[in-house]
Design an enzyme around this catalytic site. Sequence first.
Site, PDB file in Angstrom:
ATOM      1  CG  HIS A   1      23.880  14.122 -13.529  1.00  0.00           C
ATOM      2  ND1 HIS A   1      24.451  15.412 -14.488  1.00  0.00           N
ATOM      3  CD2 HIS A   1      23.204  13.534 -14.461  1.00  0.00           C
ATOM      4  CE1 HIS A   1      24.175  15.418 -15.161  1.00  0.00           C
ATOM      5  NE2 HIS A   1      24.191  13.607 -15.795  1.00  0.00           N
TER       6      HIS A   1
ATOM      7  CD1 TRP B   1       2.182  -6.617   5.938  1.00  0.00           C
ATOM      8  CD2 TRP B   1       1.073  -4.160   6.387  1.00  0.00           C
ATOM      9  NE1 TRP B   1       2.573  -5.679   5.682  1.00  0.00           N
ATOM     10  CE2 TRP B   1       2.174  -4.792   5.461  1.00  0.00           C
ATOM     11  CE3 TRP B   1      -0.090  -3.141   5.851  1.00  0.00           C
ATOM     12  CZ2 TRP B   1       2.341  -3.373   5.195  1.00  0.00           C
ATOM     13  CZ3 TRP B   1       0.193  -2.381   5.472  1.00  0.00           C
ATOM     14  CH2 TRP B   1       1.288  -1.932   4.951  1.00  0.00           C
TER      15      TRP B   1
ATOM     16  NE  ARG C   1      -5.048 -11.412   1.038  1.00  0.00           N
ATOM     17  CZ  ARG C   1      -5.575 -10.866   0.345  1.00  0.00           C
ATOM     18  NH1 ARG C   1      -4.579 -11.136  -0.930  1.00  0.00           N
ATOM     19  NH2 ARG C   1      -5.930  -9.336   0.174  1.00  0.00           N
TER      20      ARG C   1
ATOM     21  N   GLY D   1      -8.523  -4.624   4.969  1.00  0.00           N
ATOM     22  CA  GLY D   1      -8.723  -3.102   3.654  1.00  0.00           C
ATOM     23  C   GLY D   1      -8.174  -2.065   4.905  1.00  0.00           C
TER      24      GLY D   1
END
Length: 571
Positions: A472, A52, A28, A79
């Site tokens: 393109h 993190w 995580r 959070g």
Amino acid sequence: MCGIFGYVGATQAGGEIILDALRKLEYRGYDSWGDAVADVPDAKIGFGHTRWATHGGVTDENAHPHLDCTGRFAVIHNGIIENYRVIKDRLIARGHLFHSETDTEIVAHMIEDAVADDPDRDLVSVVREVFAQLRGLNAIIVMDNHTHQLTAVKNVSPLVLGEGDKGFYLASDALALIGHVDRIHYLEDGQVARITADGVSLWSATTGATQAPNFEPLTLTATDTSLGIYPHFMIKEIHEQPDVLRRIGREYTDPVKELAALIRESYGAFLVGSGTASYAALSGSYLFSRIARRHVNFTVGSEFKYQEHFITDRSLVIALSQSGETADVIESVMAAKQRGAKIAALVNVRGSTLDRLADFSIPLGAGPEQCVLSTKAYTAKIAILLMVAHELNGSLHVARELLWQAVDGVEQAIAPESANLIRTIAASIVQREHAFIIGRGLSYPTALEAALKIKEVSYMHAEGFAGGELKHGVIALVEKGTPSIVFSPLDETRDDILSGAMEMRSRGGMIIGVSPERDRVFDAYIPVADVGDASPIVNVIPAQLLGYELALLRGHDPDKPRNLAKSVTVK
Ligand code: AGP
């Protein structure tokens, strides 16, 4: 998106229990970690955090837990507190000293403020009061060094409560509770939990009313989370795909029929997902058109809110997510629910926010996916969407037949001979900075997913394109030796995609053909089984393996790529 864990119980809390849990939550976020134990005689209380970074660099000061000025309260958090800036300025003006750049630290000081006049105030009501002032998707655990209790509260960000014979636990993911508890309760949004040595109590954060835990058995086992014979979770999970696909083909008739019925009843269905899940959703949109002659919209999670205006109470939103916690997808689902839409989910983590928000949820049954890169959850989603498309067309038996062929095709693609071939190709391109991947039709989303797998884990700049977009502009990037992966199944796209390959080759591109049939335009050839509309399942396997091998050759950890985390719980 961090991992948080807390424990109160009869066993010495410091050291191993917290460390073991943080190891399981590391997917995580792995920028830094920290823990704290309350200094009571036998330290029966502790918590920890694996980070993190969102606010502030990767420094010791920014590592959690964060304390208030008195050192009484410690806080860990997963959070983003969207309004932390104004609150922090207010607290600084009131004389609070901050040691970190994080949003989290304000919570410790807010609690300090709230008990300043009455240190014996009930911490649950204090935490309720403080949490009500915070904006954003957050899960917070507070440790009080005086009362030796943990108080936790959450809004969307996941938090699981566990009860075991040695104590009580809190974690961002049930994975961290394996071996400690046999039953778990998923905290509801706006639910406060207090854990002491005597037990667990729950309240509504808004009303303060007491609530009862809704315990359910923890079905995950240590085998699910161990590497077993494999050196990395990435290669373990790649090798688990045949079993996952077999199970879907065998056991998913009822949920597939139910989702097909929901699509039939709906007035407009919409697929939404982020990252790898968005490419599975895009594949779904192609499968529904090809097989069921049905237009099913598709968008990426972070763009949904700019396209939701026509969603009504007759719409069906089908949300795809491995973790079930991706904030962009959760936000999309909440917005659609507000417009009265019905929500169906294809989700891997049972009990996750998406799983509980959905009106109808199909578990992917892929087992825990711990490598940050999604592999088995991706092919599982496509297998289910393939079955739903054929069910809508009244040909579910065809889907099952294709899935059996895909299982054989995946086994062939992961067999030692194929793995050796991929290893050789990886060695031949490992020094290259850029790679381009093209596909048409069903292979276009496969090209996007292939590029993501290579990018995420090898840090090579790989880009996927619709084959027809080459001339393109993109072809300007092709130069001598540029690795150019071409998905060329034996379908209506073959001729056009091979002429695209020819164009890249004439600019010096090194063509790596992924196809059931060799073609002379290929400089390197990766044979794959011909499995018709199940080709997105089989064709992505060589790209998963190529990413893995490139990561190993470049000395990167395939399970924990830099700057990434497994579930993106921030917008
Ligand atoms: C995929 O390998 C990545 N980890 C990432 O793109 C991921 O697919 C995305 O964050 C969505 O995650 P979810 O499926 O858990 O919602």
